[in-house]
Design an enzyme around this catalytic site. Structure first.
Site, short mmCIF file in Angstrom:
data_model
loop_
_atom_site.label_atom_id
_atom_site.label_comp_id
_atom_site.label_asym_id
_atom_site.label_seq_id
_atom_site.Cartn_x
_atom_site.Cartn_y
_atom_site.Cartn_z
N GLY A 15 0.83 -35.05 25.72
CA GLY A 15 -0.73 -35.81 26.05
C GLY A 15 -0.30 -36.71 26.93
N TYR A 145 2.24 -26.36 9.47
CA TYR A 145 2.11 -26.23 10.42
C TYR A 145 0.90 -25.19 10.80
CZ TYR A 145 2.57 -26.87 15.83
OH TYR A 145 2.09 -26.82 16.76
#
Ligand code: NAP
Length: 266
Positions: A15, A145
Site C-alpha cells: 500500500g 488466509y
C-alpha cells in the site's frame, strides 16, 4: 486532468509503495490507514492526503468515503489492507477467524460497496484489489488466509459482470511472496499435532534477493490502473506466475500432489 486513487492500508508494504509510485507519477493519492497520526513519510508528499480508515469499521468506511468524495473525483479505489492468520484451524479462536474475514474479505466488500453508487453515476471508475496466489491455490496451515483471499476471487469475478454493466471495472492483483512486513505482522497460532507440517511449509517460504518487492507490485497496480483493458487477474511475481501456470497446465489434483511431494522432500 489529474487522476486520483484511493488506497487502503498505506502505512506499510504494498500500500505504501503504491501510494508513493502513483504520487511520483503525478496522481492525487488519498492514502488511508488506521493511524495516520503516526505516518512520517507519505505526509511529506504534497499530492498525498492522509485519511483514517480501519476497514473493519463500517461507520468509518462511510465517513472516510464521504470525505474523500468531497475532495474531488476519484478514478481508482485500491483495496489493499490485509494481514495473514496462519496456523492450524483447530488452534484458532472464533474471534481470530472472524477478524481475518472481516479485514481481508468484508473490508474489501464494504469499501467497494461504499464507492459503487458514485462510480455508477459517473459510469466510470475502477476497483483494484490485492488478492494473492493464496486465492488461487490452497497452501498448508493457512486455511483462513486462503479462505479470505479465495473468497475475493469469486466475489470479484461475479461482481465484474454487474459493474461492467454500468461502466465500472474491477481487477485483482495476485502476488506470490512479497518482501514486506506481512509475516512479522501476521497472527500465527500453533498446535503440536500440526507443528511438523507447519515447519515443513515455512521451510518452503524462503526470502532471497530475488523475492518480489513491494515496489514491483506497485508497478503492476499502476499498469492495471492505466492499461485500459478489462483484465480481471494480474498474477505477479515469478513465483506466483510459475506456480499458477503449473496449476493451470496440470490441474488441481496434480498440483496438490506436487505440493505434498515438496513438503515430503523437506
Ligand atoms: P504489510 O506490510 O503488513 O501491510 C499491510 C497493511 O494493511 C498495513 O498498512 C496495515 O496497517 C494494513 N491493515 C491491516 N489491517 C487493517 C485494517 N483493519 N484496516 C486498515 N488497514 C489495515 O503487508 P503487505 O504485504 O503490504 O500486505 C498488503 C496486502 O497484500 C494484503 O492484502 C496481503 O494479504 C496482500 N499480499 C501480501 C503478500 C506478501 O507476501 N507480502 C502476498 C500476496 C498478497 P497497520 O499498520 O495499521 O497494521
Amino acid at each position: 486532468m489529474t487522476k486520483t486513487i484511493f488506497i487502503t492500508g498505506t502505512s506499510a508494504g504494498i500500500g505504501k509503495a503504491t501510494a508513493k509510485l502513483f504520487a511520483k507519477r503525478g496522481w492525487k493519492v488519498i492514502a488511508t490507514m488506521r493511524r495516520p497520526q503516526n505516518e512520517t513519510e507519505l505526509s511529506l508528499l504534497s499530492n498525498v492526503t492522509l485519511l483514517p480508515l480501519d476497514v473493519t469499521n463500517l461507520d468509518q468506511i462511510k465517513e472516510t468515503t464521504q470525505k474523500a468524495l468531497a475532495m474531488g473525483n476519484i478514478d481508482v479505489v485500491f483495496n489493499n489492507a490485509g494481514y495473514a492468520l496462519f496456523g492450524a484451524l483447530e488452534a484458532m479462536t472464533d474471534e481470530q477467524i472472524v477478524a481475518q474475514m472481516e479485514t481481508n474479505f468484508l473490508g474489501v466488500v464494504r469499501v467497494t460497496q461504499a464507492f459503487i453508487p458514485y462510480f455508477r453515476e459517473r459510469r466510470t471508475g475502477l476497483f483494484i484489489t490485492t488478492g494473492s496466489s493464496a486465492g488461487l491455490m490452497g497452501f498448508p496451515v493457512s486455511s483462513m488466509y486462503n479462505a479470505s483471499k479465495w473468497a475475493l476471487e469469486g466475489w470479484s469475478e461475479s461482481l465484474s459482470y454487474e459493474l461492467n454493466e454500468v461502466g465500472v471495472g474491477i481487477k485483482t492483483i495476485e502476488p506470490g511472496l512479497v518482501a514486506t512486513e506481512i509475516v512479522d505482522r501476521s497472527v500465527v497460532v500453533s498446535h503440536p499435532a500440526y507443528e511438523n507440517l507447519a515447519n515443513k511449509f515455512s521451510a518452503l517460504l524462503t526470502y532471497g534477493e530475488d523475492t518480489t518487492s513491494a515496489e514491483q507490485i506497485a508497478e503492476v497496480v499502476y499498469g492495471a490502473a492505466t492499461d485500459g483493458t478489462n483484465t480481471l487477474r494480474y498474477v505477479c511475481g515469478e513465483d506466483a506466475k510459475t506456480l499458477y501456470a503449473q496449476r493451470l497446465a496440470n490441474g488441481d489434483e496434480a498440483f496438490i500432489a506436487g505440493m505434498r511431494q515438496m513438503l515430503e522432500a523437506n
